[in-house]
Design an enzyme around this catalytic site. Sequence first.
Site, short mmCIF file in Angstrom:
data_model
loop_
_atom_site.label_atom_id
_atom_site.label_comp_id
_atom_site.label_asym_id
_atom_site.label_seq_id
_atom_site.Cartn_x
_atom_site.Cartn_y
_atom_site.Cartn_z
N ALA A 21 -63.23 36.54 -15.23
CA ALA A 21 -62.09 35.81 -14.66
C ALA A 21 -60.73 36.39 -15.06
O ALA A 21 -59.70 35.86 -14.66
CB ALA A 21 -62.15 34.33 -15.06
N SER A 22 -60.71 37.49 -15.80
CA SER A 22 -59.42 38.02 -16.27
C SER A 22 -58.61 38.67 -15.16
O SER A 22 -57.39 38.80 -15.27
CB SER A 22 -59.65 39.04 -17.38
OG SER A 22 -60.53 40.04 -16.94
N TYR A 161 -75.92 50.63 -10.37
CA TYR A 161 -75.17 49.49 -9.83
C TYR A 161 -75.93 48.83 -8.67
O TYR A 161 -76.08 47.60 -8.61
CB TYR A 161 -73.79 49.99 -9.38
CG TYR A 161 -72.86 48.93 -8.85
CD1 TYR A 161 -72.21 48.05 -9.72
CD2 TYR A 161 -72.61 48.81 -7.49
CE1 TYR A 161 -71.33 47.09 -9.23
CE2 TYR A 161 -71.74 47.86 -7.00
CZ TYR A 161 -71.10 47.00 -7.87
OH TYR A 161 -70.24 46.04 -7.39
N ILE A 194 -63.38 45.61 -1.76
CA ILE A 194 -62.31 44.66 -2.10
C ILE A 194 -61.31 45.37 -3.03
O ILE A 194 -61.71 46.06 -3.97
CB ILE A 194 -62.88 43.42 -2.84
CG1 ILE A 194 -64.09 42.81 -2.10
CG2 ILE A 194 -61.79 42.37 -3.07
CD1 ILE A 194 -63.82 42.23 -0.73
P1 NDP Z 1 -62.84 44.16 -12.06
O1 NDP Z 1 -63.25 45.47 -12.63
O2 NDP Z 1 -61.50 44.01 -11.47
O3 NDP Z 1 -63.09 42.99 -13.13
C1 NDP Z 1 -64.30 42.92 -13.83
C2 NDP Z 1 -64.36 41.64 -14.61
O4 NDP Z 1 -65.62 41.57 -15.31
C3 NDP Z 1 -63.27 41.54 -15.68
O5 NDP Z 1 -62.85 40.20 -15.77
C4 NDP Z 1 -64.00 41.98 -16.94
O6 NDP Z 1 -63.43 41.41 -18.11
C5 NDP Z 1 -65.37 41.36 -16.69
N1 NDP Z 1 -66.40 42.01 -17.50
C6 NDP Z 1 -66.84 43.28 -17.42
N2 NDP Z 1 -67.80 43.51 -18.34
C7 NDP Z 1 -67.99 42.34 -19.00
C8 NDP Z 1 -68.84 41.92 -20.05
N3 NDP Z 1 -69.73 42.76 -20.63
N4 NDP Z 1 -68.77 40.64 -20.51
C9 NDP Z 1 -67.88 39.79 -19.96
N5 NDP Z 1 -67.04 40.11 -18.94
C10 NDP Z 1 -67.09 41.38 -18.47
O7 NDP Z 1 -63.98 43.83 -10.95
P2 NDP Z 1 -63.89 43.14 -9.50
O8 NDP Z 1 -63.04 41.95 -9.54
O9 NDP Z 1 -63.68 44.20 -8.49
O10 NDP Z 1 -65.43 42.72 -9.32
C11 NDP Z 1 -65.92 41.43 -9.63
C12 NDP Z 1 -67.37 41.36 -9.20
O11 NDP Z 1 -67.47 41.67 -7.81
C13 NDP Z 1 -68.27 42.37 -9.91
O12 NDP Z 1 -69.53 41.80 -10.15
C14 NDP Z 1 -68.40 43.48 -8.90
O13 NDP Z 1 -69.58 44.23 -9.09
C15 NDP Z 1 -68.40 42.72 -7.59
N6 NDP Z 1 -68.03 43.50 -6.43
C16 NDP Z 1 -66.78 44.07 -6.34
C17 NDP Z 1 -66.45 44.80 -5.24
C18 NDP Z 1 -65.12 45.45 -5.05
O14 NDP Z 1 -64.94 46.16 -4.03
N7 NDP Z 1 -64.15 45.26 -5.92
C19 NDP Z 1 -67.42 45.02 -4.14
C20 NDP Z 1 -68.68 44.37 -4.35
C21 NDP Z 1 -68.96 43.64 -5.45
P3 NDP Z 1 -62.31 42.23 -18.99
O15 NDP Z 1 -61.01 42.13 -18.24
O16 NDP Z 1 -62.27 41.48 -20.27
O17 NDP Z 1 -62.82 43.64 -19.10
#
Ligand code: NDP
Length: 253
Positions: A21-22, A161, A194
């Site tokens: 959610a960050s 992935y 996205i």
């Molecule tokens: P971001 O890289 O922008 O954000 C990832 C988030 O996951 C951050 O809040 C991060 O926290 C958190 N995170 C990563 N690793 C961990 C961990 N080990 N434990 C707890 N929290 C973790 O990703 P998106 O917003 O783009 O993606 C969100 C979801 O959507 C993901 O599951 C991604 O696979 C999926 N998705 C995204 C797409 C895209 O085009 N963007 C397309 C399809 C799916 P922190 O800030 O603390 O690192």
Amino acid sequence: MTTASQSERYLEGKVAVVTGASRGIGRAIAERLAARGAKVACVATTADRASETARNCSGLTEGAAAYGVDVSSSAAVATLVDQIQKELGGLDILVNNAGITKDQLLLRMSEEDFDRVIEVNLKGTWNFMKSSARALMKSKGRVVNIGSVVGLTGNAGQANYAASKAGVVGLTKSMAKELAGRGVCVNCIAPGYIATDMTSAIDPKAAEALKTEIPLGRIGEPDDIARTVEFLVGPGGDYVTGQTLVVDGGLTL
Ligand code: NDP
């Protein structure tokens, strides 16, 4: 985003947990659920990283708090889920959104990178479901797992992935069948492309080319996914379970 009117606050009294959610999609989801009146536990790798989202949510709803955990650690997730229930007063909605990529062609992909992506994206989702299941059965709650179109189509350079996200689809269907008798709906959203940090590394020319392949003619925004979550956890989702809803502007048509 504008604050929802009182009649649109259909999640009032519900407690939602949103992982990742960050920033990006997770932040948009947390803020949407807060705007509908839910108390939101904003989870990232550290509470500090989730604090800005929690602050934004606090402006929209009465209860919002930031939490930190590595979603791949089952013991740490179990402790956190207990803590959230005590502090926010229950658990009605779980959104498993945290995810990572470690892209590489198969011949160059390390075992470590394969394992880590599975641990965070797939096992992390299972960890939260396992620790939350009793509470969700009690509340007849909702789960939304964030997958990816890549989990349905596969993608060169993303074996780890794509496998993790295909696993999320299977996990979703199995949990939907297991928990349906207890009134819990479990669904998956498969986003396309996205605009977030995750996709920001893509070469701008490649991004522009990709845009031409999207029938709706634009790259998705985090709120496109958040609005779909809002539907699934609201009254519109009452009779929907085990589904993977593709939200990709038509990319995979
Ligand atoms: P971001 O890289 O922008 O954000 C990832 C988030 O996951 C951050 O809040 C991060 O926290 C958190 N995170 C990563 N690793 C961990 C961990 N080990 N434990 C707890 N929290 C973790 O990703 P998106 O917003 O783009 O993606 C969100 C979801 O959507 C993901 O599951 C991604 O696979 C999926 N998705 C995204 C797409 C895209 O085009 N963007 C397309 C399809 C799916 P922190 O800030 O603390 O690192």
